[in-house]
Each structure stands twice: as C-alpha cells, then as structure tokens.
Design a protein around this motif. Sequence first.
Motif, PDB file in Angstrom:
ATOM      1  N   GLN A 152       1.006  -1.663  -0.015  1.00 38.86           N
ATOM      2  CA  GLN A 152      -0.139  -0.215  -0.116  1.00 38.86           C
ATOM      3  C   GLN A 152       0.773   1.089   0.092  1.00 38.86           C
ATOM      4  O   GLN A 152       1.031   2.212  -0.562  1.00 38.86           O
ATOM      5  N   ARG A 153       1.834   0.727   1.070  1.00 39.56           N
ATOM      6  CA  ARG A 153       2.557   2.366   0.669  1.00 39.56           C
ATOM      7  C   ARG A 153       3.838   2.399  -0.753  1.00 39.56           C
ATOM      8  O   ARG A 153       3.977   3.905  -1.494  1.00 39.56           O
ATOM      9  N   ARG A 155       2.403   1.890  -3.660  1.00 40.93           N
ATOM     10  CA  ARG A 155       0.843   2.378  -4.184  1.00 40.93           C
ATOM     11  C   ARG A 155       0.686   4.087  -4.040  1.00 40.93           C
ATOM     12  O   ARG A 155       0.449   3.818  -4.826  1.00 40.93           O
ATOM     13  N   LYS A 156       1.196   4.308  -2.345  1.00 41.44           N
ATOM     14  CA  LYS A 156       0.284   5.490  -2.398  1.00 41.44           C
ATOM     15  C   LYS A 156       1.624   6.685  -2.448  1.00 41.44           C
ATOM     16  O   LYS A 156       2.067   7.615  -2.705  1.00 41.44           O
ATOM     17  N   LYS A 166       6.225   6.408  -6.023  1.00 42.27           N
ATOM     18  CA  LYS A 166       5.588   5.354  -6.142  1.00 42.27           C
ATOM     19  C   LYS A 166       5.768   3.788  -6.955  1.00 42.27           C
ATOM     20  O   LYS A 166       5.841   4.691  -8.666  1.00 42.27           O
TER      21      LYS A 166
END
Length: 309
Positions: A152-153, A155-156, A166
């Motif tokens: 998630q990190r 991707r963000k 990212k």
Amino acid sequence: MTEKLQKVLARAGKGSRREIETLISQGRVSVNGNVAHLGDRVTGNEPIRVDGHLVETQPEGEIICRVLAYHKPEGEVSTRKDPEGRPTVFDRLPKLQGSRWVAVGRLDVNTSGLLMFTTDGELANRLMHPRHEIDREYAVRVFGEVTEAMLQRLRKGVMLEDGMAKFDTIKYSGGEGMNHWFHVTLKEGRNREVRRLWESQEMQVSRLIRVRYGKIELPRNLPRGGWAEMPLDQVNYLRSEVGLTNEEQSKVDVHASDRYKQVAQIRKAVRKHNSRVKGDGAGTGAAAKKPAPTRPRSPSQRQKRKTRL
C-alpha cells in the motif's frame, strides 16, 4: 533552412548535444574555417570540422530513424566507455556510418532486460522525458516477507532522497521460501528508482529485469547480449507517443523467413562476442587452461572418416 550546430553534429554521431556544446566552447569546432561559437546555426552544407577532421553531415530528412531492442545482461554498464574497463551496452551493437546509436535511458550494471537504442537523438530525448509518461514494466525478485502494508505504501508513494516516488501497479508473480517475484510499473526513469523503492521498505532486491517499455516488450527469442531492429510499425508507435511524425522508410526486412534468419545471426554474434571476450584473457595467468590433446585415430577410424567425406 538552418539548424543549431550541435544538433547537426549530434546527428552525425559526434556526441550528445551537451558533449558537442562542450567541444564548441573549447574552440575545437570550426565552420567554413572559422572557430564556431555556441548558438551558431548551419545549413549542413558548410565544411564542418571537429579537431581538424572534416565531418560528414546529412540533412535531417535523409536520416532514417532506426530503433534497436537490446537484451542487456547483468554486468554491462550503460555508458560508451568505462574507466574501470567493464563491458558496456554499446560493445555489441552494429556499427553505423555517419550517425550513432543513442541509448533511451539507462539500466544500472546489475539490472538486465530491455534497453532501446535509436539513431534519432530527438526521439531518445522525448522518450526519456517524464512529461510523456510512458510506463516501464519490471520483473523484480525481492528477498524477505512482503506485507500488504508495504504494498500500500509503495502504491501510494514514499519519499526518496530526490522526491516522492511510487509504483503505478504491483502484481504478485509467485515465488518460494523468502524469494518473491513481482511485476511493477512506473512512468519515470530515475536512477535506481525500482531498487530504492523496495529498499525504502527494508526489502532486498535480488533480481531486476525490465520487460516492457510502453507497448514494446522484450522479445522472447532474443538472447542476453543480443539485439533486434524494430519494424516500422513499432518505430512509428514510439514516435507517435512523443509527438513526432511517422517514418516512411525502414531498414528492416519484414519477411518472416528473414526475421528467423536474423535471430540465428544474433545468437551467432553473441556467441562470437562472448568467446572473443573470454579469449582476451586466455593464457594470462596460472589458471589459463591448455587445450585438450587430440586423441589419435586408428587406421580403421581414418578409413571410415574418409568414406563419409
């Protein structure tokens, strides 16, 4: 119609525009017998010399835009010359007359996969510029336990030393034990960006392969260290992506039989290059091996061989 002097010389294969600007500022370039200056424009018909040597120039309209797909192996550096004497990605490329190959970006020494080269410096510059947002896809093997929070990190976006970065997409591709394969895409080409993103999550990258650039995929039948020239439709796809006009000519023979023949020639050239590199170090140390002695043939064996011939 006139063009900037550095553009004409870059097209003639005398260096990048930045390198040529340095030559001009050092007084090493002359036009019509006069020392050139930054900002000079030429038609291309004038006698232009670099370090006293006459340069063969061609009008822009007569240059055919050519693009190579190269399967870079690990261990090669993405520069023309290496002070440490390491092999470079330019060593195996076909020779050109009156122009030169320009790399579209770089891959670091430990990264393998698709690296493109072109004779059109403007195409290379535009393909590398982030404003065109051409995505690159990498197959990456990481060592360690990957959590959903890490993904998630990534991707963000995470803050690196040169700004936010990212992955646009992350897809799990399997693995075993502590080794896991992912396919990731991003639209930038910053130095070691894929590795630094994973390292920001304290993950170790053990393999990294670029498999796609835009819609251009690494050819499956292209051996490591081999190159293949792109057909006209792929060249024009790249040109259209960055706002350049289509090419009407190509040096690629589109017949299937010739394409298969080209692959065989590429594999032969790779083997020849590898054997030459290995041969350069033969006999230079105690570890150099002597060729195995030839086993003598018996008279009956010699007679059989003569009959077969």
